[in-house]
Every structure is written in C-alpha cells, then in structure tokens.
Design a protein around this motif. Structure first.
Motif, PDB file in Angstrom:
ATOM      1  N   PHE A  15       5.423  11.285   7.588  1.00  0.00           N
ATOM      2  CA  PHE A  15       6.821  11.255   7.999  1.00  0.00           C
ATOM      3  C   PHE A  15       7.733  11.320   6.792  1.00  0.00           C
ATOM      4  CE2 PHE A  15      10.414  10.283  10.562  1.00  0.00           C
ATOM      5  CZ  PHE A  15      11.212   9.451   9.805  1.00  0.00           C
ATOM      6  N   LEU A  16       7.382  10.613   5.729  1.00  0.00           N
ATOM      7  CA  LEU A  16       8.214  10.587   4.539  1.00  0.00           C
ATOM      8  C   LEU A  16       8.087  11.858   3.720  1.00  0.00           C
ATOM      9  CD1 LEU A  16       7.657   6.897   3.459  1.00  0.00           C
ATOM     10  CD2 LEU A  16       9.766   7.904   4.303  1.00  0.00           C
ATOM     11  N   LEU A  68       2.621   6.178  -2.475  1.00  0.00           N
ATOM     12  CA  LEU A  68       3.703   7.060  -2.884  1.00  0.00           C
ATOM     13  C   LEU A  68       3.597   7.415  -4.364  1.00  0.00           C
ATOM     14  CD1 LEU A  68       6.729   5.466  -1.032  1.00  0.00           C
ATOM     15  CD2 LEU A  68       5.591   7.613  -0.524  1.00  0.00           C
ATOM     16  N   VAL A  69       3.390   6.385  -5.161  1.00  0.00           N
ATOM     17  CA  VAL A  69       3.356   6.625  -6.597  1.00  0.00           C
ATOM     18  C   VAL A  69       2.214   7.557  -6.962  1.00  0.00           C
ATOM     19  CG1 VAL A  69       2.967   5.517  -8.811  1.00  0.00           C
ATOM     20  CG2 VAL A  69       4.501   4.485  -7.182  1.00  0.00           C
ATOM     21  N   VAL A  70       1.041   7.306  -6.348  1.00  0.00           N
ATOM     22  CA  VAL A  70      -0.110   8.135  -6.693  1.00  0.00           C
ATOM     23  C   VAL A  70       0.088   9.568  -6.209  1.00  0.00           C
ATOM     24  CG1 VAL A  70      -2.560   8.480  -6.274  1.00  0.00           C
ATOM     25  CG2 VAL A  70      -1.693   6.201  -6.738  1.00  0.00           C
ATOM     26  N   LEU A 112       5.339  12.963   2.186  1.00  0.00           N
ATOM     27  CA  LEU A 112       4.351  12.982   1.109  1.00  0.00           C
ATOM     28  C   LEU A 112       2.926  13.081   1.609  1.00  0.00           C
ATOM     29  CD1 LEU A 112       6.137  10.597  -1.209  1.00  0.00           C
ATOM     30  CD2 LEU A 112       4.929  12.603  -2.000  1.00  0.00           C
ATOM     31  N   PHE A 166       2.809  11.065  -5.691  1.00  0.00           N
ATOM     32  CA  PHE A 166       3.845  11.658  -6.514  1.00  0.00           C
ATOM     33  C   PHE A 166       3.241  12.250  -7.781  1.00  0.00           C
ATOM     34  CE2 PHE A 166       7.812  12.328  -8.426  1.00  0.00           C
ATOM     35  CZ  PHE A 166       7.811  11.780  -9.696  1.00  0.00           C
ATOM     36  N   SER A 167       2.361  11.481  -8.406  1.00  0.00           N
ATOM     37  CA  SER A 167       1.810  11.949  -9.670  1.00  0.00           C
ATOM     38  C   SER A 167       0.772  13.036  -9.474  1.00  0.00           C
ATOM     39  CB  SER A 167       1.155  10.788 -10.422  1.00  0.00           C
ATOM     40  OG  SER A 167       1.938   9.643 -10.317  1.00  0.00           O
ATOM     41  N   LEU A 168      -0.051  12.896  -8.447  1.00  0.00           N
ATOM     42  CA  LEU A 168      -1.155  13.843  -8.292  1.00  0.00           C
ATOM     43  C   LEU A 168      -0.794  15.014  -7.397  1.00  0.00           C
ATOM     44  CD1 LEU A 168      -4.187  11.424  -7.836  1.00  0.00           C
ATOM     45  CD2 LEU A 168      -3.420  12.575  -9.900  1.00  0.00           C
ATOM     46  N   SER A 203       0.821  -1.208   0.000  1.00  0.00           N
ATOM     47  CA  SER A 203       0.000   0.000   0.000  1.00  0.00           C
ATOM     48  C   SER A 203       0.853   1.255   0.000  1.00  0.00           C
ATOM     49  CB  SER A 203      -0.915  -0.011   1.215  1.00  0.00           C
ATOM     50  OG  SER A 203      -0.165  -0.318   2.364  1.00  0.00           O
ATOM     51  N   LEU A 204       1.963   1.197   0.696  1.00  0.00           N
ATOM     52  CA  LEU A 204       2.797   2.393   0.793  1.00  0.00           C
ATOM     53  C   LEU A 204       3.311   2.793  -0.586  1.00  0.00           C
ATOM     54  CD1 LEU A 204       3.745   4.209   3.056  1.00  0.00           C
ATOM     55  CD2 LEU A 204       5.929   3.033   2.999  1.00  0.00           C
ATOM     56  N   LEU A 205       3.742   1.809  -1.334  1.00  0.00           N
ATOM     57  CA  LEU A 205       4.242   2.087  -2.665  1.00  0.00           C
ATOM     58  C   LEU A 205       3.171   2.699  -3.548  1.00  0.00           C
ATOM     59  CD1 LEU A 205       6.860   0.991  -2.015  1.00  0.00           C
ATOM     60  CD2 LEU A 205       6.607  -0.786  -3.706  1.00  0.00           C
ATOM     61  N   LEU A 206       2.009   2.090  -3.481  1.00  0.00           N
ATOM     62  CA  LEU A 206       0.897   2.592  -4.277  1.00  0.00           C
ATOM     63  C   LEU A 206       0.623   4.030  -3.915  1.00  0.00           C
ATOM     64  CD1 LEU A 206      -0.811   1.179  -6.359  1.00  0.00           C
ATOM     65  CD2 LEU A 206      -2.503   0.742  -4.613  1.00  0.00           C
ATOM     66  N   SER A 221       3.111   7.318   8.497  1.00  0.00           N
ATOM     67  CA  SER A 221       4.289   6.984   7.685  1.00  0.00           C
ATOM     68  C   SER A 221       4.405   7.916   6.496  1.00  0.00           C
ATOM     69  CB  SER A 221       4.214   5.547   7.184  1.00  0.00           C
ATOM     70  OG  SER A 221       4.112   4.662   8.253  1.00  0.00           O
TER      71      SER A 221
END
Lengths: 307, 309, 546
Positions: free
Chosen positions: B238-239, B150-152, B241, B154-156, B145-148, B235
């Motif tokens: 914290f990162l 992050l990617v979303v 995003l 990032f794009s939006l 889920s975290l990756l998903l 999380s």
C-alpha cells in the motif's frame, strides 16, 4: 530490582547501537551514497562532487568515526528536501506522533482490560463470544483499509468528520480510532487469556475458600496477576504502534514522524531518514525501560529475589 | 514374582478417529466452521483461480469503465464492479489471492526454517553462541518491523525477492525466541537426560528427542504468523514499497483505488475486505486450534452447543 | 440417637467433562464427621477423595464439573441449596480448608499479612489496624518467628513448611468448626511433616476442631485418624474406626493397601558378604552451582555436595537417604556424568569418570545405568516402548544385532513383569508403576553392572512402591546387579539395602550396614529420620517401634 532494570537497559542500549550501525552500513551498501542522497537523475559528475564534498570517498573507518561523532552531536546533515537540519525537522514532528500514540495506547489498554476481564469471567457466554469476535476482527483488520472506509463513510458520505489534517478535536477521532484497532484487538485477547488462566489458579481457590466476594476475587486477586504478561505484550505493541502511525499519518495527513519518514523515503532524503530512525529508536529504548520498571513494581518476585 | 494388574488404559486411537474427532468438534462452532470454509475457498482461488478467470485481469472493457458493483449487466464476472480501465474486479481479486498468499507463504516458510533452526542452536548450546544469537535477535525485535522493512527496501530497492526477504527477517525473531524457549524447557526434561545417560550423541538428542517436541508449536505459530505477514505485506505494498506493477497483491490494489475514492470506492473496498476476511479466518481458526490442542481446555468445545443452565 | 453429625455428605456423585466425554469422579459417596473428631479419607491418586472435599467447600468449577446428585448437610441444613451469600459466609467462618501445595495456593503478588487480614475483612469481623493485630497473633500461634516483621513478606520468601503454617493460620483465623486438610504434608520433608501434624493436633485440641484429612500416606493416616474412610475409583470401599481398618481390613482393596506398609519387624537376613574390589569409588566429591555471575548483584552459589566419599562393591546395594537439599540426586547426576564435578574423583574400575574421553564414556554408560524418579517424564511420549527399550542398542551398535532386537525386547518385558505385546504401545497408555517397570527394562537392556535408582519409587502410589522394590530385589538375585538406591524415605530400604549412607546439606552424616544403622544410629539426624515416620494414634504410649 535495580540490577534487573539496569541489565535490561543495557540490553536495549546494545540493540539501539546495533541498529545505528546497521543504518550506517546500509547507506554505504550500494557503494555510492550520493545515489541515495541526490535525485535519481543526477549526473555522474554531480555525484562525484557530492561525494567529495561530504567525504564519502574517505576510507570506511574514517567515515564511521565521523558518523559516530555526528551522532553524538545529533547532527545528521541537512534534509535536502526541506533545506533545514534533518534533526530539527524530525524533532518537530515527533511530539505529534507521541500525542497520537499515547492516547491510542491508553485507550486501547483500558478498554482491553475491562472487556477482556469481563469476557473471562464467563467464558463461552454471549459477551465473551462477541468480545472475542470483535477483538479478533480488530487485530485482523488492515488499518489502511479501515482508514479509507472510515473516510468514505464518515467524511464523504456523512460529512461528519474532516478527512485530514489536525486542528479541531474532530480531527483526532478517526486517526486515533484506526490506530487503536490492532492494539485493542490483541490486548483484549491477551487479557482474556491471561485472566482465564489466572482464574483457574490454586490461589483463587484459596480466596474462594476464605469466603471472599466474587468481584473482589476477580478484580483484586486475579487482575493483578493477570496483568503481568499483559504489560509485556503492551510494551511490544507500543513499538509496533509506530508501524500503525506511519500508515495512519500518511492517510490522514497527520504531521507526525511516520509521515515524515515516508516522505523522506519517497523523496530519497536520506539524512531525514536517518534522523527519523534515530528518534524512533531512542523513544522505543526509553519506553522499554519504563515497561521494565512497571513490571518490576507489579511483580514482587522480581523486587525481592528469593531470600 | 509379584503379579500385577496388566490392564492398560485406552488403546491408542487410530489417526482416522482423531481426524473425525477434530472435525466433529469443529462443526459445533459455527464461526470456526465459516472461517474454515472461507479459507478453503481462498486457497482454491489462489491455486486454481488464474486458470479460469485469469485473462480477465488484463482485458480492458471500455464499456465497463468504473462500473458499480452488484449489477449483472456486463455478465457475472463484473459483479464486483470494474476499475477505471474496465477490468473485472472479481478477476483481479481472485488472481491477487495468488500473489498475496504466495508471498506470505514464502516468507513464513523462510522465517520458520531459519528461525526454528537458529532457535534450536541457541537453546541447545550452553555457551557464547547462544548468547550471540539472542543479542542479535533483540536488536531486530526491538525495532518496529515496518520501519526496518522500509529502510531495507529503500536501500536495496523494492522487488519480490527483497520483499520476501524483508518480511522473513522481521518475523524470524518470533520463531527463534519461541523455539529457544521450548528447547530450553524440553532439554531439562527427564527423557532427554535419560537418553544422555544411555550415551546418546548431541545430534541424536536434537533430532530424535528435542526437535519433534518443538515442531508442533512452530507450525502453530506459523499459522498465526501467516495472518500477520499478509497484513505486513499489504501495508508495504500500500505504501508503495512492496510489490511493483504490473504485478499486484490485494494491498497494492487498495493503493491503486485510493485516488478514485470519491467516485469508484469499490476499487479499494473489495481487495481490502478480502484481506480482512482472510486474516480474520486465520485468527479464528488458530484460536480454535489453541483450545483444541490443550487437553485441559478441550472440554469447552464439547459445550459449544449445549444450552446454558 | 444423638444429634445430627456436624457435617454429612450423602450420596455425592460428581462428573467431569473432558475432551473425550465425561467421567465419574465420585459415585454415591457418603460420609460424616462429628464434632472434635478426625476423619481420614484414605485413597490413592484418582480415587476421588479431593473432589469430595472440594464439593464441601463449593470449589468445583461447573463446568467442567457437574454435581449430578447428592446432598451435603452442615448441622442438618443442606448447604448446596443455600442462597449464595450464606454459602459464602460458611467458607472460612465455619468450614475451612488447607491444600497440598502452599506455594501455588498463596497469591504471589500480595504480602502474607494482607492475605491473612483479608480473612477478617471478608467476613466483616475486623479491618485495618485491628485486622493486622489479629493477623500477627495468628502468625505467632502457628509458629512463625518474628511475626511482626514477616507480615510484610511475600509467600515466595518463606520455606515450604512455613507456608503451610501460614495457610493453616488463615484457615483457623475465624475459629471454624471443621478443618479440611487436603494432602497437607505430601510435599514436605519428613521432619517438617511431623511438625505440621503436631501443629494440627494442638490446634484441634485448643479449638475443638473437627478435622477431615485427605491423604494417601498410610502412616499419616494411622497417626491422625479416629475414623477412616477408604476410597477407590470414586467409591467408598470400607469405613470404620482407624485401628480396626488398619489391623483387620475387610475389603480386598484395603487389604492390598495395608500390605504395602513397610515391615517394622525383624529385617530378613541379607547376610551376603560383599568383599572384593570395589566397582565404584567416590572420593571427596564436591559440587558447587554458580547461580548468578555477580556482575549486577551479589554473587550467589549453591554448595550441593561437600566432600562426599563412599564405595560400592559388586552385587552390593547401597542406599543413599536424605531429605530435599541433601544432595543425594546430585550424586546420581554426577555418577552418570550428566553434570561435571567441581572437585573430587569418582573411580569406576579404577578410572576417573570425569577424565574419561568420549569412547571411554560411551563404554562406561553401558555399565552404569539409571532409573529416574518421574515415570511420566523420563520417557519420550512420542516413542513406542520398543524404541524406548532398544534405544541403547541404536547408540551402542555392538551390543546386539538388529534381527534379534524384537526377541530381546520381549524377554526384557517379561523379566519386569509385563507382556511382549506391550512393545507396540506408547507410554501414556500405562500406569505409573508399569512405566517404571519399562524404565527398569530400558536400564537393563545393555547389561549394566550398576543401576542407580534416583527416587525411583517416590512418585508411585504406596501399594506399587513395594512391588517395584521387590522386583528390583528379584532382578538383583537373578542378574547379580549392584544398586545405588536413592530415597528420602528411610524405612522402605530396610529390607532392601546392604549398607546405608545418610546425607544432609551435601555432606555424609552417617554410614553403616543397614541393621546396625537402624538399631544403633550414631547421629541425632539419623535417629530423627528413623523416628519421624508417623506412629499410629492408637499406640499413644509412645513406644518406639524399631
């Protein structure tokens, strides 16, 4: 049995394919892919030139075709922040994460099985209450905070462990410890619950009626059945270990694929983002197949479909 | 006409009695009681906190810069210490509760409604629609889920609505799968068949018979899931995003304090501790509730304070 | 005075903790069994009979159970006070037990051979090759074909009857002195039941076993027992030699139980002629279930019904009888169009059910109603009785105007033997028999012509079954209903059905009027069904009571 594994693999494959398509469209969502690849202060002209150079102004279906072709060649273009092919960078970082994740998962699973089973044999007892509280705490702890507190305590105050990087075995202790927390916590709960359910099953009564020793009842009759749902949960958890790896690698400076992904995102290096996403997806896909195989081996009802 | 004993079993106990029984069994378990009390406190902070102590989150107090906790020099408000700008940490933690819990609640509500609704459809329909929904769910579920997220993001682009959206999307599969499994099971139960035999329409079957059986499970999962969403949001923040300044949640507070670990550890410590205690309380309570709501297990709660033989 | 009995239970009192406090499962229960004899503990569900047996084997979980008081003596020695090792040694070697549901009582992840061999190794009698050899012998003894190969099969690969044989094998492997059989045949078909009971008797003779059998089935009890103990509500109400308890019961409860035995005497003359146009005409009905699509393995299908045809006339009662897998329940489902037929037609007043559109189907559903098998799950636990009974008026808006609902619900409740104030209560507050009465009231709410009873009494206690059937008969006389009564228990419909249809493996095997069927069954299968009901032990002469 093979029909079962094959069917599940096809499902996983479809999932991976779907994800790749999603990544493709996300990158085109903002309309201007150069926006994602180039630094934020690039000019309009620079972006225009970039798009022309990389064919981003071609019709969508042509781009998609090219994307697929590149995928098959594992070519994601150059990681602009490193000036090297994105896939190369990603493949370098992957084994580091794998080492971390494999050790953490093995340790969590083994510990969880032991602690959970023992807790289930005397529910409500002192060991059980202790184990439940500890495992719930592990499952509830924010891993980034635990990492920070651990660094504070072991590195800054006590000076026992290094704060970051790889190298000596000492460097592994804190990252693995923090990474293990959530899987251990969740798995212990699952093992305990599953074991408690199994120990009240009718076939356990039969074993007791046959006069089998108590330890054999728990660890031979009970455990094998209790492990079945645990394997499924462990499989789901392994995928989420990547989540934990991202945080742990970032804080401890571990050169794995999680840290790479965060770096790539922060530096807006989209080629690298794509490469890391793909590698992770493939790893999870392989993992799912392995989990299904293990499950089929453990449960004869799947191996021998009813006669 | 044969006569028959008309004695029925216990009269239906009124709701008041049931609530009292829940409470009676709850206080027998000291851990669960503590968890319950703590959660009530946190919720009160989230709702009422900002009114009482809110202005202190922005007021810089240069005399209190990087002040260590546990001293009452500057007044009670500074008991947890202060950050580099001298702002009261206690105040910031209390206000942070509102954002943290608010975002999590919004995300859980979204995923509950959408996931539950889709699960109802997927479970009830016997054709391709159900299969399609399940395949899409598999895709979302098979990825961390975290990756998903992050990617979303990032794009939006990170923003509070996007954050809630992403959190909701990654949790929808849980509700969907569980609802679908329950609907599949309930659909085969005899009373549903009986209603069909009476001539009930699909709508009547779903809303009158199936949905009420499924909703309690959904709510239970929602409570457990709340803890997970709080952790996920922390999380992400914290990162970097998740939530962006000047707004803050407990997660972003930990990130802010990371740079001052060596000389002002309390800036990161308290908000992180709050996250831990809140999710722990939620997990303890949902554990307790799971035992209570299973009639076959409820007797364990009665034993809680009896001496062991 | 002869030696102490083999096993004696003295004043056993067991409590169980539940979410609402504790309740007493057995209250001062005492019984004993001598060498080589068969004691039957007879009682309905909730009477405490299984708890007594579990206590002997030490299988009660404490908590939530608690043995408040009592002694259990094996050959005079109190086994509850024994050291754990000795007690464990008794289990399997001297006293053994078999249970009701063999599938859930066998470990699903280990082979049958492994589980059998374990009996030997757990007591240190044999291991490895020796244990395997002796296990094969056991399988042979209990009648499992091809035992050498089947040692490596898993429990789910056997049939229900075979699994019970395997459990029996595990129990007698070490030659125990006492075998406890807890409802061993309840989950089995009538024909298989007869075989298992025969096996038990044979083993008893060969091994000199004492058997304690627990059952609620009167005929099984009469067939097996030397002595009987009757339990009700955790207490023993009567005991004595089997024949006496059956033919001259002293306690009121025992008398009530015995009155539920279906009458094997002359059937009352139900000489009603049912001529006239048929209400329901089923022609060549076939149903095939597709189990797996065959994409990744063999295509598997199940033929549930094969070319079934019959007719039902107004006011007639048709009994459909068959064992599990005969397709009788599938007939019910298709008739109510809860599933689609693969081929064939079912005409209701001349119109094919499977071709009806939504409007016609709705009208049809008013006329043909169903009472389901399981009274516990056929009603929505969250709806009160009023809502349950009035549901059909919600669905079919034109039957009854709303102000009259309350009155009509009260009427219906009284019709089935309940009281109007029950309308406010919820299903879980009623017993199984009462719930089935409510289900009947629900079915009658829309004034149907045909009521399909799908194993409507099978899940009920014996004494209640006859009450429900007589209620149905009474309603039939009052309201002129036609019934299709589906059951696996042939004798109970003898005084109830006009005609009987016998089904096996999806086909109609025989059809005839009731008396003709019972007196002159044409097919062997029908004969077997009639005679499979266990005969009392004291009628050992083997005279068929037909």
């Amino acid at each position: 049995m093979f029909a079962y594994v094959f069917k599940r693999s096809v499902q996983s494959l479809v999932a991976v394919a779907g994800l790749l398509v999603l990544v493709f469209f996300l990158s085109r969502l903002t309309g201007d892919p150069a926006y994602l690849y180039l630094p934020l202060d690039s000019t309009e002209a620079q972006r225009q030139a970039f798009n022309e150079l990389h064919g981003f102004d071609d019709p969508l279906y042509i781009q998609f075709g090219r994307y697929l072709m590149d995928l098959l060649h594992f070519d994601f273009g150059t990681a602009l922040s490193r000036n090297r092919p994105a896939m190369e960078v990603a493949l370098e970082a992957f084994p580091e994460t794998l080492k971390l994740a494999a050790i953490a998962m093995t340790l969590s699973l083994s510990l969880a099985i032991v602690v959970g089973s023992l807790a289930a044999t005397r529910p409500g007892g002192i060991f059980d209450r202790l184990a439940t509280t500890v495992s719930l705490a592990g499952a509830s702890a924010p891993d980034f905070w635990v990492a920070i507190v651990a660094i504070l305590f072991f590195s800054v105050s006590l000076g026992l462990l290094p704060t970051s990087g790889t190298g000596t075995p000492l460097h592994w202790i804190m990252p693995i410890g923090v990474l293990m927390l959530r899987p251990f916590g969740l798995l212990t709960q699952v093992v305990r619950g599953s074991m408690m359910g199994v120990l009240t099953s009718p076939y356990i009564k039969t074993a007791q009626a046959k006069g089998v020793r108590h330890s054999k009842i728990v660890f031979v009759h009970g455990l094998r059945n209790a492990l079945l749902p645990v394997i499924t949960v462990a499989g789901d958890l392994a995928a989420s270990l990547v989540n934990g790896a991202v945080v742990v690698e970032t804080i401890f400076g571990w050169p794995g694929i999680g840290k790479l992904m965060i770096d790539a995102i922060v530096r807006r290096d989209f080629a690298l983002v794509q490469a890391t996403v793909l590698i992770t997806a493939i790893a999870i896909f392989v993992l799912n197949i392995v989990i299904d195989l293990v499950y089929a081996v453990l449960d004869p009802r799947i191996r021998h479909q009813t006669a | 006409m044969t006569t028959l004993s008309l004695h029925t079993s216990e009269v239906e106990k009124p709701t008041g009695y049931r609530l009292r029984r829940i409470f009676r069994l709850l206080v027998r378990d000291p851990l669960a009681t503590l968890a319950f009390a703590f959660l009530v406190l946190v919720i009160l902070c989230a709702i009422a906190g900002p009114f009482f102590i809110g202005d202190l989150i922005e007021k810089p107090n240069f005399r209190a810069r990087n002040m260590a906790p546990f001293s009452l020099e500057q007044g009670f408000a500074y008991i947890l210490g202060a950050d580099t700008l001298g702002r009261s940490l206690l105040a910031r933690v209390v206000v942070g509760a509102r954002n943290t819990l608010g975002i999590a609640a919004a995300a859980v509500l979204c995923s509950l409604v959408v996931g539950g609704g889709l699960g109802l459809i997927a479970g009830y329909s016997r054709g391709t629609l159900g299969n399609l929904i399940m395949r899409a769910t598999d895709i979302v579920m098979s990825f961390p889920s975290l990756l998903l997220a992050l990617v979303v993001l990032f794009s939006l682009g990170p923003s509070v609505p996007n954050l809630i959206l992403v959190l909701a999307i990654t949790r929808i599969p849980i509700y969907l799968r569980t609802t679908r499994a329950e609907v599949l099971e309930v659909r085969e139960r005899m009373f549903v068949n009986a209603a069909m035999a009476l001539g009930a329409s699909h709508a009547r079957l779903i809303f009158r018979h199936i949905a009420p059986m499924v909703i309690p499970t959904l709510l239970t999962i929602g409570a457990i899931d709340f803890a997970t969403v709080v952790l996920a949001e922390s999380s992400l923040s914290f990162l970097g995003l998740g939530i962006q300044s000047p707004q803050f949640t407990w997660g972003s507070m930990v990130a802010t304090g990371r740079g001052y670990l060596a000389n002002a550890w309390w800036v990161s410590f308290w908000p992180g501790l709050m996250i831990l205690l809140t999710t722990l309380s939620l997990n303890i309570l949902s554990n307790w509730w799971r035992i209570y709501s299973d009639p076959h297990q409820r007797w364990r709660l009665e034993l809680a304070r009896r001496s062991r033989k | 005075m002869s030696a102490a009995p083999l096993l004696a239970v003295e004043n056993l009192t067991v409590d169980f903790l539940s979410g609402d406090g504790s309740f007493r499962a057995t209250d001062g229960v005492s019984f004993h069994v001598e060498e080589g004899e068969t004691l039957v503990i007879l009682g309905e569900s909730g009477s405490g009979k299984s708890v007594s047996a579990s206590a002997i084997m030490g299988l009660i979980d404490t908590p939530p159970g608690e043995i408040v008081s009592g002694r259990i003596r094996y050959r005079g020695e109190d086994i509850m006070d024994m050291p754990a090792e000795r007690r464990r040694d008794l289990n399997g070697r001297r006293i053994a037990i078999i249970f009701q549901d063999p599938l859930s009582h066998l470990n699903p992840v280990y082979t049958v051979g492994w589980q059998l061999a374990e009996v030997f190794s757990a007591h240190g009698i044999a291991s490895g090759e020796e244990a395997r050899r002796r296990s094969v012998d056991i399988l042979q003894r209990v009648g499992i074909p091809d035992p050498e190969a089947r040692m490596d099969w898993y429990p789910h690969q056997f049939s229900g009857g075979q699994r019970q044989r395997i459990m029996i094998g595990m129990a007698i492997a070490l030659g125990p002195e006492i075998l406890i059989a807890d409802e061993p045949t309840t989950a089995l078909d009538v024909s298989v039941q007869a075989q298992i009971l025969e096996l038990l008797k044979k083993l008893q003779k060969e091994e000199g076993l004492a058997i304690i059998m627990i059952t609620h089935d009167l005929e099984v009890a009469a067939n097996m027992a030397d002595r009987i103990v009757v339990m009700n509500g955790g207490k023993i109400v009567e005991e004595g030699a089997a024949r006496e308890v059956f033919t001259a019961p002293k306690h009121a409860y025992t008398q009530k139980l015995m009155s539920a035995l279906p009458d094997h005497a002359e059937a009352s003359a139900r000489q009603e002629n049912h001529d006239g146009a048929p209400l329901l005409e089923v022609r060549n009905l076939t149903k095939i279930y597709q189990l797996s699509s065959g994409l990744f393995g063999k295509k598997r299908s199940l033929q549930a019904l094969d070319d079934v045809s019959f007719v039902l006339r107004r006011g007639e009662t048709l009994g459909i009888v068959g064992e599990s897998g005969s397709g009788k329940s599938t007939v019910a489902r298709l008739l109510l169009r809860l599933a689609e037929a693969t081929s064939g037609t079912a005409l209701y007043r001349g119109r094919n059910i499977f071709e009806m559109d939504r409007r016609e189907l709705l009208a049809f559903r008013r006329r043909v109603q169903m009472v389901f098998q399981d009274p516990y799950s056929s009603m929505n636990p969250r709806m009160d009785i009023f809502s349950i009974i009035s549901e059909s008026w919600c669905i079919h808006g034109d039957i009854l105007e709303k102000p009259r609902w309350k009155e009509r619900v009260a009427e219906l409740l009284e019709l089935v033997g309940l009281r109007p104030e029950h309308a406010q209560r919820f299903p879980h507050q009623f017993s199984g028999g009462q719930r089935q009465r409510i289900a009947i009231a629900r079915a009658l709410a829309c004034d149907p012509e045909v009521v399909v009873c799908d194993e409507a009494v099978s899940a009920l206690d014996v004494s209640i079954q006859m009450q429900i059937i007589s209620l149905l008969a009474d309603l039939r006389d009052r309201l002129g209903l036609a019934y299709i009564f589906i059951t696996h228990d042939l004798p109970i419909v003898r005084n109830f059905a006009d005609r009987i249809l016998v089904m096996k493996a999806g086909r109609v095997v025989e059809e005839n009027t009731t008396e003709k069927l019972f007196r002159n069954p044409r097919e062997d299968y029908t004969r077997m069904l009639i005679q499979a009901a266990p005969k009392p032990k004291w009628d050992e002469a083997g005279v068929m009571v037909v």
